[in-house]
Design a protein around this motif. Structure first.
Motif, mmCIF file in Angstrom:
data_model
loop_
_atom_site.group_PDB
_atom_site.id
_atom_site.type_symbol
_atom_site.label_atom_id
_atom_site.label_comp_id
_atom_site.label_asym_id
_atom_site.label_seq_id
_atom_site.Cartn_x
_atom_site.Cartn_y
_atom_site.Cartn_z
ATOM 1 N N VAL A 47 -39.670 66.580 31.978
ATOM 2 C CA VAL A 47 -40.868 66.459 33.080
ATOM 3 C C VAL A 47 -39.957 67.194 34.270
ATOM 4 N N ALA A 48 -40.552 67.990 35.185
ATOM 5 C CA ALA A 48 -39.748 68.885 36.234
ATOM 6 C C ALA A 48 -41.106 69.289 36.995
ATOM 7 N N ASP A 49 -40.613 69.310 38.343
ATOM 8 C CA ASP A 49 -41.677 70.121 39.251
ATOM 9 C C ASP A 49 -42.174 71.320 38.730
ATOM 10 N N VAL A 50 -41.249 72.290 38.428
ATOM 11 C CA VAL A 50 -41.368 73.535 37.867
ATOM 12 C C VAL A 50 -40.719 73.708 36.557
ATOM 13 N N LYS A 51 -41.513 73.306 35.700
ATOM 14 C CA LYS A 51 -40.858 73.183 34.267
ATOM 15 C C LYS A 51 -40.069 74.459 33.996
ATOM 16 N N GLY A 52 -40.598 75.498 33.841
ATOM 17 C CA GLY A 52 -39.937 76.842 33.243
ATOM 18 C C GLY A 52 -38.634 77.113 34.012
ATOM 19 N N ARG A 53 -38.704 76.992 35.303
ATOM 20 C CA ARG A 53 -37.493 77.446 36.053
ATOM 21 C C ARG A 53 -36.493 76.341 35.781
ATOM 22 N N ARG A 54 -36.990 74.955 35.478
ATOM 23 C CA ARG A 54 -35.706 74.058 35.179
ATOM 24 C C ARG A 54 -35.218 74.499 33.855
ATOM 25 N N LEU A 55 -35.981 74.903 32.847
ATOM 26 C CA LEU A 55 -35.592 75.534 31.619
ATOM 27 C C LEU A 55 -34.623 76.670 31.796
ATOM 28 N N PHE A 56 -35.054 77.566 32.545
ATOM 29 C CA PHE A 56 -34.162 78.556 32.702
ATOM 30 C C PHE A 56 -32.639 78.052 33.384
ATOM 31 N N GLU A 57 -32.836 77.242 34.361
ATOM 32 C CA GLU A 57 -31.234 76.773 34.762
ATOM 33 C C GLU A 57 -30.730 76.055 33.619
ATOM 34 N N LEU A 58 -31.335 75.154 32.912
ATOM 35 C CA LEU A 58 -30.582 74.497 31.745
ATOM 36 C C LEU A 58 -30.078 75.385 30.937
ATOM 37 N N ASP A 59 -30.756 76.244 30.537
ATOM 38 C CA ASP A 59 -30.171 77.585 29.542
ATOM 39 C C ASP A 59 -28.873 78.387 30.153
ATOM 40 N N SER A 60 -29.438 78.673 31.378
ATOM 41 C CA SER A 60 -28.341 79.631 31.828
ATOM 42 C C SER A 60 -27.058 78.903 32.233
ATOM 43 N N GLU A 61 -27.114 77.414 32.452
ATOM 44 C CA GLU A 61 -25.669 76.839 32.505
ATOM 45 C C GLU A 61 -24.840 76.747 31.485
ATOM 46 N N ARG A 62 -25.599 76.559 30.363
ATOM 47 C CA ARG A 62 -24.900 76.900 28.959
ATOM 48 C C ARG A 62 -24.205 78.376 28.946
ATOM 49 N N LEU A 63 -25.231 79.236 29.317
ATOM 50 C CA LEU A 63 -24.935 80.582 28.892
ATOM 51 C C LEU A 63 -23.805 81.200 29.516
ATOM 52 N N LYS A 64 -23.225 80.251 30.706
ATOM 53 C CA LYS A 64 -22.171 80.558 31.638
ATOM 54 C C LYS A 64 -20.981 80.286 31.077
ATOM 55 N N ARG A 65 -20.959 79.228 30.211
ATOM 56 C CA ARG A 65 -19.604 78.807 29.490
ATOM 57 C C ARG A 65 -19.675 78.900 27.794
ATOM 58 N N LEU A 66 -20.659 79.785 27.321
ATOM 59 C CA LEU A 66 -20.285 80.176 26.050
ATOM 60 C C LEU A 66 -19.413 80.686 25.375
ATOM 61 N N SER A 67 -18.970 80.589 24.251
ATOM 62 C CA SER A 67 -17.891 81.086 23.439
ATOM 63 C C SER A 67 -18.296 82.113 22.338
ATOM 64 N N GLY A 68 -19.435 81.882 21.990
ATOM 65 C CA GLY A 68 -20.030 82.757 21.077
ATOM 66 C C GLY A 68 -21.571 82.660 20.827
ATOM 67 N N MET A 69 -22.140 83.461 20.547
ATOM 68 C CA MET A 69 -23.760 83.473 20.413
ATOM 69 C C MET A 69 -24.125 83.886 18.986
ATOM 70 N N LEU A 70 -25.036 83.294 18.163
ATOM 71 C CA LEU A 70 -25.641 83.383 17.130
ATOM 72 C C LEU A 70 -26.974 83.876 17.727
ATOM 73 N N ALA A 71 -27.575 85.232 17.159
ATOM 74 C CA ALA A 71 -28.964 85.631 17.738
ATOM 75 C C ALA A 71 -29.726 85.653 16.475
ATOM 76 N N LEU A 72 -30.935 85.137 16.509
ATOM 77 C CA LEU A 72 -31.757 85.272 15.112
ATOM 78 C C LEU A 72 -32.821 86.332 15.788
ATOM 79 N N LEU A 73 -32.976 87.531 15.034
ATOM 80 C CA LEU A 73 -33.874 88.650 15.290
ATOM 81 C C LEU A 73 -34.738 89.029 14.282
ATOM 82 N N HIS A 74 -36.068 89.125 14.248
ATOM 83 C CA HIS A 74 -36.711 89.589 13.285
ATOM 84 C C HIS A 74 -37.998 89.946 13.749
ATOM 85 N N GLY A 75 -38.594 91.110 13.139
ATOM 86 C CA GLY A 75 -39.691 91.797 13.450
ATOM 87 C C GLY A 75 -39.452 92.822 14.428
#
Length: 316
Positions: A47-75
């Motif tokens: 629950v957040a006042d602007v949920k999409g923006r909060r999700l962007f912030e949460l995901d971006s915070e992890r992206l700033k300290r990642l050491s590797g990414m597995l990207a699932l791509l199809h279609g």
């Protein structure tokens, strides 16, 4: 932090992401070091006042300290949020392992060398691509043909995921940090056109307006190049060296290249503006309306639908 980038708007895609996260956690020996969007942001109950923006912030915070990414791509229409995250990781020098079980590949001519994804830029950005294009072997001899077919598909996905996760664990390393932008790039703009929409080489007049404002303008060349993979490398170098990115996000989703370049701009603190001449809105329970994937919508500094509107955004 090992990051799973995957499409998440349908239940089967979220299940696929969870399968990948479990296998990656086993391969890494610690699933606490694996981040799975939607699951680890508690999206359904958040629950957040602007949920999409909060999700962007949460995901971006992890992206700033990642050491590797597995990207699932199809279609043929790659998820724009995943492509944005690939660009973010690539700009920070973080290894990206792309996983595909599609049986199709892409090229500009019937006999030309091809690549794994609709936009060759994604092939260029991936540190490695793990492809499993053929059905796996059934674990038993089911009497029902549909059960046997399902079993072979499951085996194909599982084999590819195990291979991709082992590869990523071997490649993982901390971010290399943001490189300084060259001084001569301060008034350079890169225009990324949409392959889904006919347009002029300067983005329907955007290039001309930027030149009037004193910018050197570089436009993407890989969509018309004789060697698209080589041109993709040149486009990436130019886009990540420019101070301003203009990305045409027209299409069923923001095009893969535009999304990746926006991700790079967010990661490195550069200005990215989205050219969206034909807006289309999406809606999800509990979220505000989105004019594009939330990673695109909140990653860019502004959005405009006509060149006349660009001047005000650039002057800010």
């Amino acid at each position: 932090m090992l990051y799973i980038a995957h499409r998440l708007f349908a239940a089967h895609d979220r299940a696929l992401g969870a399968m990948a996260a479990r296998i990656l956690g086993d391969a890494a020996g610690n699933d606490d070091n694996v981040f799975l969007p939607f699951c680890d942001t508690d999206e359904e109950d958040l629950v957040a006042d602007v949920k999409g923006r909060r999700l962007f912030e949460l995901d971006s915070e992890r992206l700033k300290r990642l050491s590797g990414m597995l990207a699932l791509l199809h279609g043929p229409s790659l998820d724009d949020g995943v492509c944005m995250e690939i660009g973010f990781a690539a700009a920070l020098g973080v290894p990206v392992v792309a996983l595909t079980t599609d049986f199709i590949t892409y090229a500009t001519e019937p006999d030309a060398p091809g690549w794994s994804f609709p936009d060759p830029l994604i092939d260029y950005l991936a540190t490695d691509v793990i492809s499993a294009r053929m059905l796996g072997t059934a674990s038993a001899e089911p009497s029902q043909r549909f059960t046997a077919f399902e079993d072979r598909n499951r085996a194909q996905v599982a084999d590819a995921m195990h291979a991709a996760c082992r590869r990523l664990v071997g490649l993982a390393q901390p971010t290399q940090g943001v490189r300084a932008m060259p001084a001569d790039s301060q008034r350079v703009a890169f225009i990324e056109s949409s392959p889904y929409r006919p347009s002029s080489d300067d983005g329907d007049g955007n290039g001309g307006l930027l030149r009037e404002l004193g910018y050197q303008v570089i436009t993407a060349g890989r969509f018309s190049a004789r060697d698209p993979l080589a041109a993709a490398a040149a486009d990436w170098t130019a886009a990540t060296s420019a101070s301003l990115l203009i990305a045409d996000v027209s299409g069923p989703e923001a095009p893969p290249g535009a999304a990746a370049m926006i991700g790079a701009a967010v990661a490195t603190g550069r200005t990215a503006l989205a050219y969206n001449p034909v807006p289309a809105w999406t809606f999800a329970h509990g979220r505000e309306p989105n004019w594009r994937n939330l990673m695109i919508q909140y990653g860019v500094s502004g959005v405009f639908s006509a060149p006349a509107d660009l001047k005000g955004l650039v002057r800010q």
